[in-house]
Design a protein around this motif. Sequence first.
Motif, PDB file in Angstrom:
ATOM      1  N   GLY A 109       9.677  -7.996  64.849  1.00 52.65           N
ATOM      2  CA  GLY A 109      10.096  -7.076  63.800  1.00 52.65           C
ATOM      3  C   GLY A 109       9.041  -6.026  63.511  1.00 52.65           C
ATOM      4  O   GLY A 109       9.361  -4.852  63.307  1.00 52.65           O
ATOM      5  N   LEU A 110       7.785  -6.442  63.506  1.00 49.12           N
ATOM      6  CA  LEU A 110       6.691  -5.489  63.301  1.00 49.12           C
ATOM      7  C   LEU A 110       6.668  -4.455  64.421  1.00 49.12           C
ATOM      8  O   LEU A 110       6.518  -3.257  64.178  1.00 49.12           O
ATOM      9  CB  LEU A 110       5.361  -6.234  63.218  1.00 49.12           C
ATOM     10  CG  LEU A 110       4.116  -5.377  63.018  1.00 49.12           C
ATOM     11  CD1 LEU A 110       4.182  -4.649  61.675  1.00 49.12           C
ATOM     12  CD2 LEU A 110       2.871  -6.236  63.106  1.00 49.12           C
ATOM     13  N   PHE A 111       6.840  -4.912  65.641  1.00 51.64           N
ATOM     14  CA  PHE A 111       6.865  -4.018  66.799  1.00 51.64           C
ATOM     15  C   PHE A 111       8.000  -2.994  66.675  1.00 51.64           C
ATOM     16  O   PHE A 111       7.792  -1.789  66.833  1.00 51.64           O
ATOM     17  CB  PHE A 111       7.005  -4.849  68.088  1.00 51.64           C
ATOM     18  CG  PHE A 111       7.149  -4.026  69.327  1.00 51.64           C
ATOM     19  CD1 PHE A 111       6.088  -3.282  69.818  1.00 51.64           C
ATOM     20  CD2 PHE A 111       8.349  -3.999  70.017  1.00 51.64           C
ATOM     21  CE1 PHE A 111       6.217  -2.523  70.959  1.00 51.64           C
ATOM     22  CE2 PHE A 111       8.494  -3.241  71.168  1.00 51.64           C
ATOM     23  CZ  PHE A 111       7.425  -2.496  71.641  1.00 51.64           C
ATOM     24  N   VAL A 112       9.197  -3.480  66.376  1.00 53.35           N
ATOM     25  CA  VAL A 112      10.345  -2.573  66.225  1.00 53.35           C
ATOM     26  C   VAL A 112      10.130  -1.634  65.041  1.00 53.35           C
ATOM     27  O   VAL A 112      10.420  -0.439  65.118  1.00 53.35           O
ATOM     28  CB  VAL A 112      11.661  -3.380  66.081  1.00 53.35           C
ATOM     29  CG1 VAL A 112      12.822  -2.493  65.688  1.00 53.35           C
ATOM     30  CG2 VAL A 112      11.962  -4.120  67.374  1.00 53.35           C
ATOM     31  N   ALA A 118       8.173   1.949  54.914  1.00 52.68           N
ATOM     32  CA  ALA A 118       9.455   1.266  54.718  1.00 52.68           C
ATOM     33  C   ALA A 118      10.009   0.759  56.047  1.00 52.68           C
ATOM     34  O   ALA A 118      10.543  -0.353  56.118  1.00 52.68           O
ATOM     35  CB  ALA A 118      10.453   2.204  54.050  1.00 52.68           C
ATOM     36  N   SER A 119       9.883   1.546  57.110  1.00 48.76           N
ATOM     37  CA  SER A 119      10.357   1.123  58.437  1.00 48.76           C
ATOM     38  C   SER A 119       9.594  -0.100  58.925  1.00 48.76           C
ATOM     39  O   SER A 119      10.194  -1.058  59.426  1.00 48.76           O
ATOM     40  CB  SER A 119      10.191   2.253  59.454  1.00 48.76           C
ATOM     41  OG  SER A 119      11.001   3.341  59.161  1.00 48.76           O
ATOM     42  N   VAL A 120       8.294  -0.080  58.766  1.00 51.88           N
ATOM     43  CA  VAL A 120       7.471  -1.194  59.232  1.00 51.88           C
ATOM     44  C   VAL A 120       7.782  -2.462  58.427  1.00 51.88           C
ATOM     45  O   VAL A 120       7.984  -3.539  58.996  1.00 51.88           O
ATOM     46  CB  VAL A 120       5.965  -0.838  59.152  1.00 51.88           C
ATOM     47  CG1 VAL A 120       5.101  -2.053  59.423  1.00 51.88           C
ATOM     48  CG2 VAL A 120       5.638   0.273  60.136  1.00 51.88           C
ATOM     49  N   PHE A 153       9.173   7.804  64.279  1.00 56.93           N
ATOM     50  CA  PHE A 153      10.108   8.908  64.093  1.00 56.93           C
ATOM     51  C   PHE A 153      10.346   9.266  62.624  1.00 56.93           C
ATOM     52  O   PHE A 153      11.186  10.122  62.332  1.00 56.93           O
ATOM     53  CB  PHE A 153      11.443   8.572  64.772  1.00 56.93           C
ATOM     54  CG  PHE A 153      11.291   8.326  66.248  1.00 56.93           C
ATOM     55  CD1 PHE A 153      11.012   9.371  67.109  1.00 56.93           C
ATOM     56  CD2 PHE A 153      11.385   7.038  66.759  1.00 56.93           C
ATOM     57  CE1 PHE A 153      10.854   9.151  68.467  1.00 56.93           C
ATOM     58  CE2 PHE A 153      11.232   6.811  68.116  1.00 56.93           C
ATOM     59  CZ  PHE A 153      10.968   7.873  68.974  1.00 56.93           C
ATOM     60  N   SER A 154       9.639   8.628  61.714  1.00 53.26           N
ATOM     61  CA  SER A 154       9.827   8.957  60.293  1.00 53.26           C
ATOM     62  C   SER A 154       9.130  10.272  59.965  1.00 53.26           C
ATOM     63  O   SER A 154       8.152  10.657  60.596  1.00 53.26           O
ATOM     64  CB  SER A 154       9.295   7.827  59.412  1.00 53.26           C
ATOM     65  OG  SER A 154       7.903   7.733  59.555  1.00 53.26           O
ATOM     66  N   GLU A 155       9.645  10.943  58.945  1.00 52.02           N
ATOM     67  CA  GLU A 155       9.135  12.266  58.615  1.00 52.02           C
ATOM     68  C   GLU A 155       7.968  12.244  57.646  1.00 52.02           C
ATOM     69  O   GLU A 155       7.182  13.179  57.599  1.00 52.02           O
ATOM     70  CB  GLU A 155      10.268  13.122  58.063  1.00 52.02           C
ATOM     71  CG  GLU A 155      11.320  13.412  59.112  1.00 52.02           C
ATOM     72  CD  GLU A 155      12.416  14.304  58.576  1.00 52.02           C
ATOM     73  OE1 GLU A 155      12.242  14.916  57.515  1.00 52.02           O
ATOM     74  OE2 GLU A 155      13.459  14.377  59.241  1.00 52.02           O
ATOM     75  N   ASP A 156       7.847  11.181  56.860  1.00 49.75           N
ATOM     76  CA  ASP A 156       6.704  11.115  55.953  1.00 49.75           C
ATOM     77  C   ASP A 156       6.159   9.686  55.905  1.00 49.75           C
ATOM     78  O   ASP A 156       6.748   8.758  56.449  1.00 49.75           O
ATOM     79  CB  ASP A 156       7.073  11.625  54.546  1.00 49.75           C
ATOM     80  CG  ASP A 156       8.154  10.779  53.873  1.00 49.75           C
ATOM     81  OD1 ASP A 156       8.362   9.628  54.280  1.00 49.75           O
ATOM     82  OD2 ASP A 156       8.782  11.289  52.919  1.00 49.75           O
ATOM     83  N   GLY A 157       5.046   9.525  55.244  1.00 49.66           N
ATOM     84  CA  GLY A 157       4.368   8.228  55.196  1.00 49.66           C
ATOM     85  C   GLY A 157       5.160   7.149  54.498  1.00 49.66           C
ATOM     86  O   GLY A 157       5.108   5.985  54.878  1.00 49.66           O
TER      87      GLY A 157
END
Length: 157
Positions: free
Chosen positions: A74-77, A93-95, A84-88
């Motif tokens: 999950g961390l890898f994905v 949140a993705s991670v 590809f996220s636009e801001d920090g």
Amino acid sequence: MSMSVSMPLGGVQVGSYDSYERAQAAVDHLSDEKFAVEDVTIIGTDLRMIEKVTGRLTWGRALAAGAAAGAWWGLFVGLLLGIFSEDGGNWVASVLSGLLIGLVFGALFGGMGYAATQGRRDFTSTSRITASRYDVMCAPSSAEEARAILARFSLRG
């Protein structure tokens, strides 16, 4: 009719050792002496599998191991999607989302795997294959040279 003599796999024996590390060191020495090591083979004989039991497998351990493996995936994905996220904020949140989803699915699959065994293998273990002897084999055309080099190697210690 032609007659042929069958040669053992790997050629003729030029050395025999009680551990793989010693056989590997012998081949390394042949390489250091500029011997054509592409003609050399290490063959382990009298193979046996050794399985070391490391502990009892319980529901808790199965779920924890699955969760840990899932968390890594999950961390890898999450990191890949975070690229590809636009801001920090979106990156974090993705991670975190990837980590949590991986953790849940890993625990779920770990539990399903443990349930599928139905108590037939309630322990964890590691296994390895070892041989009682390791023979260094060489092509017949260069066997005498290899034996001479290995004889000097064995005198060194």
